[in-house]
Design a protein around this motif. Structure first.
Motif, PDB file in Angstrom:
ATOM      1  N   ASN A  40      27.569  36.786  39.194  1.00 25.11           N
ATOM      2  CA  ASN A  40      28.260  37.854  38.231  1.00 25.11           C
ATOM      3  C   ASN A  40      27.610  37.680  36.716  1.00 25.11           C
ATOM      4  O   ASN A  40      28.185  38.357  35.893  1.00 25.11           O
ATOM      5  CB  ASN A  40      29.620  37.479  38.157  1.00 25.11           C
ATOM      6  N   TYR A  71      35.474  35.239  48.101  1.00 24.61           N
ATOM      7  CA  TYR A  71      36.782  34.860  47.662  1.00 24.61           C
ATOM      8  C   TYR A  71      37.730  35.257  48.823  1.00 24.61           C
ATOM      9  O   TYR A  71      38.672  34.273  49.023  1.00 24.61           O
ATOM     10  CB  TYR A  71      37.072  36.105  46.667  1.00 24.61           C
ATOM     11  N   PHE A 115      37.886  28.823  45.576  1.00 27.21           N
ATOM     12  CA  PHE A 115      37.689  29.523  44.603  1.00 27.21           C
ATOM     13  C   PHE A 115      38.891  29.419  43.481  1.00 27.21           C
ATOM     14  O   PHE A 115      38.483  28.870  42.105  1.00 27.21           O
ATOM     15  CB  PHE A 115      37.783  31.029  44.818  1.00 27.21           C
ATOM     16  N   THR A 136      46.769  36.670  46.782  1.00 30.15           N
ATOM     17  CA  THR A 136      45.441  36.958  46.816  1.00 30.15           C
ATOM     18  C   THR A 136      44.867  38.243  46.148  1.00 30.15           C
ATOM     19  O   THR A 136      43.788  38.570  45.437  1.00 30.15           O
ATOM     20  CB  THR A 136      44.947  36.974  48.550  1.00 30.15           C
ATOM     21  N   TYR A 178      46.637  39.405  43.367  1.00 26.27           N
ATOM     22  CA  TYR A 178      46.631  39.372  42.080  1.00 26.27           C
ATOM     23  C   TYR A 178      45.423  38.888  41.506  1.00 26.27           C
ATOM     24  O   TYR A 178      45.084  39.119  40.282  1.00 26.27           O
ATOM     25  CB  TYR A 178      47.829  38.654  41.457  1.00 26.27           C
ATOM     26  N   LEU A 179      44.776  38.059  42.363  1.00 23.87           N
ATOM     27  CA  LEU A 179      43.634  37.011  41.550  1.00 23.87           C
ATOM     28  C   LEU A 179      42.335  37.592  41.949  1.00 23.87           C
ATOM     29  O   LEU A 179      41.314  37.327  41.270  1.00 23.87           O
ATOM     30  CB  LEU A 179      43.752  35.643  42.432  1.00 23.87           C
ATOM     31  N   TYR A 180      42.228  38.722  42.828  1.00 21.54           N
ATOM     32  CA  TYR A 180      40.755  39.198  43.235  1.00 21.54           C
ATOM     33  C   TYR A 180      40.021  39.576  42.200  1.00 21.54           C
ATOM     34  O   TYR A 180      38.734  39.182  42.390  1.00 21.54           O
ATOM     35  CB  TYR A 180      40.679  39.920  44.501  1.00 21.54           C
ATOM     36  N   MET A 229      39.239  38.243  39.436  1.00 24.60           N
ATOM     37  CA  MET A 229      38.541  37.235  38.846  1.00 24.60           C
ATOM     38  C   MET A 229      37.414  36.873  39.407  1.00 24.60           C
ATOM     39  O   MET A 229      36.473  36.390  38.959  1.00 24.60           O
ATOM     40  CB  MET A 229      39.486  36.097  38.833  1.00 24.60           C
ATOM     41  N   ALA A 230      37.245  37.278  40.901  1.00 21.58           N
ATOM     42  CA  ALA A 230      35.922  37.076  41.577  1.00 21.58           C
ATOM     43  C   ALA A 230      34.952  38.269  41.214  1.00 21.58           C
ATOM     44  O   ALA A 230      34.004  38.064  41.672  1.00 21.58           O
ATOM     45  CB  ALA A 230      36.211  37.184  43.058  1.00 21.58           C
ATOM     46  N   LEU A 231      35.244  39.171  40.523  1.00 19.60           N
ATOM     47  CA  LEU A 231      34.299  40.419  40.132  1.00 19.60           C
ATOM     48  C   LEU A 231      33.476  40.081  39.010  1.00 19.60           C
ATOM     49  O   LEU A 231      34.106  39.268  38.025  1.00 19.60           O
ATOM     50  CB  LEU A 231      34.887  41.847  39.868  1.00 19.60           C
ATOM     51  N   SER A 232      32.269  40.576  38.816  1.00 16.16           N
ATOM     52  CA  SER A 232      31.567  40.558  37.473  1.00 16.16           C
ATOM     53  C   SER A 232      32.224  41.626  36.523  1.00 16.16           C
ATOM     54  O   SER A 232      32.683  42.524  36.898  1.00 16.16           O
ATOM     55  CB  SER A 232      30.060  40.863  37.854  1.00 16.16           C
ATOM     56  N   VAL A 277      31.172  45.059  36.920  1.00 13.23           N
ATOM     57  CA  VAL A 277      32.032  46.012  38.014  1.00 13.23           C
ATOM     58  C   VAL A 277      33.299  46.310  37.570  1.00 13.23           C
ATOM     59  O   VAL A 277      33.433  47.467  37.577  1.00 13.23           O
ATOM     60  CB  VAL A 277      32.033  45.133  39.240  1.00 13.23           C
ATOM     61  N   GLY A 293      45.725  37.637  36.582  1.00 13.87           N
ATOM     62  CA  GLY A 293      45.999  37.042  37.860  1.00 13.87           C
ATOM     63  C   GLY A 293      45.674  35.531  37.864  1.00 13.87           C
ATOM     64  O   GLY A 293      46.365  34.803  38.471  1.00 13.87           O
ATOM     65  N   PHE A 294      44.577  35.098  37.259  1.00 15.27           N
ATOM     66  CA  PHE A 294      44.103  34.049  36.874  1.00 15.27           C
ATOM     67  C   PHE A 294      45.272  33.237  35.938  1.00 15.27           C
ATOM     68  O   PHE A 294      45.716  31.956  36.590  1.00 15.27           O
ATOM     69  CB  PHE A 294      42.923  33.753  36.245  1.00 15.27           C
TER      70      PHE A 294
END
Lengths: 300, 290
Positions: free
Chosen positions: A231, A282, A289, B104, B106-108, B110-113, B116, B168-169
């Protein structure tokens, strides 16, 4: 308490039950509304990427595509323009893969051995070294951009993928060391002492006692590093050149390129392609994670 | 010789990483600090010239905008993400059967750039085709939502996207905190007939002070480093209306070729992070040694 309820116990109990059921329904609805807020952008991205430009202009933002087309995905992957070149995201996707895999492996390995030393082979100054490494995790990287650009030039790595790997390893070892150190610190030191008495050396103890214990923290660290590096944008945009850019930089170039008609469906398909690897990680290993995220903030 | 080597293996193993950190973190900070006190422009110069770069920096309206934006963005981003995160965490803590799925979701983000995230929200907030067009299509013809292209409002558009990504984090942090509160105390309070909202406001939330601090540190740190989000969402524009110190520094370093300004703005960012993170790290490390 409801005022108008008859004083029979049966009715009071049933009213209480009703009240609780309604409260729970409200609670669930609120939670679902929040869920929709978080899902909405993903939904819009996916549906937009499957629409034709014509449908995007005439239809509604949140409508499902009337006619599903994968044209935008094809364009995003193999022919969208990132400036003067029009090869889509494909070459940059592979740049990111080539960059992330070695950078993740090297920084994780170094973190494991560093964490092992700091947690189990304490020497004078080890804590100071750990504090200095830890602080390095928190600096705003802007403060090292200029000298790093010059250093990469001196090393002959300017604008190259090995150069980016180097940068990610250097600024990743603080975190990886932190992860492993916190994990190994809970291993009783008697274990190392007993192994030493049995004649095992530094590497032998690491290899046959600590590594076999480490699977969970290795997973956490690999996921953390992979997400960070995949990222990353700042290092990517500062230290790459046309041809070696990672996917985030290419995505930004596609979206913000000013030539021709704005193809929103292609932008969205490109964004999803760039997000897929980390999203996949994820979904498959969300537990690890989250552990990485919280370990990075709540140091135990 | 072999014996000496055996005894010092741990130090030898740690040495390369430590040397790298000393050089590439502390050495580089030193270099940037030095250059920020010189007349460097396109090329670095090494003759100290006092605070000339900092004077130029604070005389620049663009830097003033960047700093103001950092305060607006940082404040709103931190406060809203914390309130939202805490609220969702408390709601999720009520023995919800679908908690796993909801968490899951609420938090996704945080996995994105952030690139994005910025791309997605730029499209959603597109004045011609996004939310504005959607609501107008529902019959509210005068509805207007053009924050991304309005110099006065664009920074709030960045706040929306940032909160979406990070709240979410914060929720996950708070949820872990709620779960770690001693169950016996809560049970005792329930037996005493204390209403749930009082249990939260008087017992549970006060006992989570360290988590508030952690969340604050993480969010503040994210806010100061925010760079990708602004680049992808607004490109710093319209004009330089959504510049942050991070984008200011980047522009000076790589498109204006003004090394002196880049170095001095980076040092200010460093100073802000320093004042927030160092006391925190110090107390954390302190607590561990005691």
């Amino acid at each position: 308490m409801t005022n108008f309820a008859p004083a029979s116990t049966f009715n009071a109990g049933s009213a209480g039950k009703w009240r609780r059921a309604i409260l729970r329904l409200i609670l669930l609805s609120v939670l679902v509304i929040f869920a929709l807020f978080y899902l909405m952008p993903l939904f819009v991205m996916v549906t937009t990427s499957l629409k034709s430009l014509e449908e995007i202009r005439t239809g509604s933002l949140v409508a499902l595509p009337r006619e599903v087309t994968f044209e935008a995905w094809r364009t995003a992957w193999s022919s969208a323009c990132t400036g003067i070149q029009c090869e889509g995201l494909r070459p940059y996707f592979w740049n990111s893969v080539q960059l992330a895999i070695p950078a993740v492996l090297i920084s994780t390995l170094l973190g494991a051995i560093n964490g092992y030393v700091i947690a189990q082979w304490k020497f004078r100054g080890a804590n100071l070294i750990f504090s200095l490494m830890l602080f390095g995790c928190f600096i705003p990287f802007q403060v090292v951009l200029l000298p790093m650009a010059r250093t990469l030039g001196l090393m002959g790595l300017a604008g190259s993928i090995p150069g980016l790997i180097f940068v990610h390893v250097v600024y990743g070892i603080g975190f990886t060391t932190l992860f492993f150190r916190n994990y190994y610190v809970s291993v009783p030191s008697e274990l190392v002492k007993a192994a030493k008495v049995d004649g095992a050396g530094f590497f032998r103890i690491f290899w046959s006692i600590f590594l076999p214990l480490s699977l969970p923290i290795i997973v956490v660290t690999v996921i953390w590093q992979f997400t960070q590096i995949w990222n990353d944008f700042l290092f990517g945009v500062s230290f790459s050149q046309a041809g070696t850019q990672p996917i985030t930089v290419a995505l930004n170039n596609i979206v913000n390129s000013t030539t021709g008609v704005k193809e929103y469906n292609v932008d969205m398909a490109a964004a999803i392609i760039a997000a897929l690897p980390t999203l996949l990680v994820y979904v498959v290993a969300g537990k690890y994670f989250i552990r990485g995220l919280t370990a990075g903030s709540v140091k135990g | 010789m072999v014996d000496w080597f055996q005894r010092h293996i741990p130090k030898i193993v740690l040495a390369p990483s430590f040397a790298a950190v000393l050089l590439f973190v502390y050495g580089f900070i030193g270099w940037t600090a030095w250059v920020s006190f010189t007349r460097s422009r396109l090329l670095p110069k090494y003759d100290i010239a006092g605070f000339i770069q900092y004077k130029r920096l604070f005389a620049s309206p663009r830097w003033e905008t960047a700093l103001n934006n950092l305060f607006i963005f940082g404040f709103l981003f931190i406060v809203i993400a914390m309130i939202l995160g805490l609220l969702i965490a408390i709601l999720l803590d009520q023995k919800i059967r679908t908690e796993g799925v909801l968490r899951t979701i609420y938090l996704y983000p945080m996995a994105l750039s952030m690139i994005v995230t910025g791309t997605a929200w730029k499209w959603i907030m597109n004045p011609g085709l996004g939310i504005e067009a959607l609501v107008r299509g529902w019959g509210f013809e005068s509805f207007s939502f053009d924050w991304v292209i309005d110099p006065k409002m664009a920074i709030y558009a960045v706040v929306i996207a940032g909160v979406w990504q990070a709240s979410g984090f914060v929720m996950a942090l708070f949820l872990a905190g709620l779960r770690s509160v001693d169950g016996e105390i809560i049970k005792a309070a329930q037996v005493d007939g204390i209403p749930t909202w009082r249990i939260y406001s008087a017992i549970i939330i006060p006992s989570m002070a360290p988590i508030f601090l952690s969340a604050f540190i993480v969010l503040a740190h994210l806010a100061i480093k925010s760079f990708d989000l602004v680049i992808a969402l607004t490109g710093g524009g319209p004009g330089y209306a959504t510049d942050l110190p991070a984008t200011y520094m980047y522009t000076m370093a790589f498109s204006r070729g003004d090394i002196g300004q880049a170095a001095s703005s980076a040092m200010i960012m460093m100073a802000v992070v320093f004042t927030i993170v160092v006391p925190y790290l110090y107390s954390e490390l302190r607590a561990k040694h005691d």
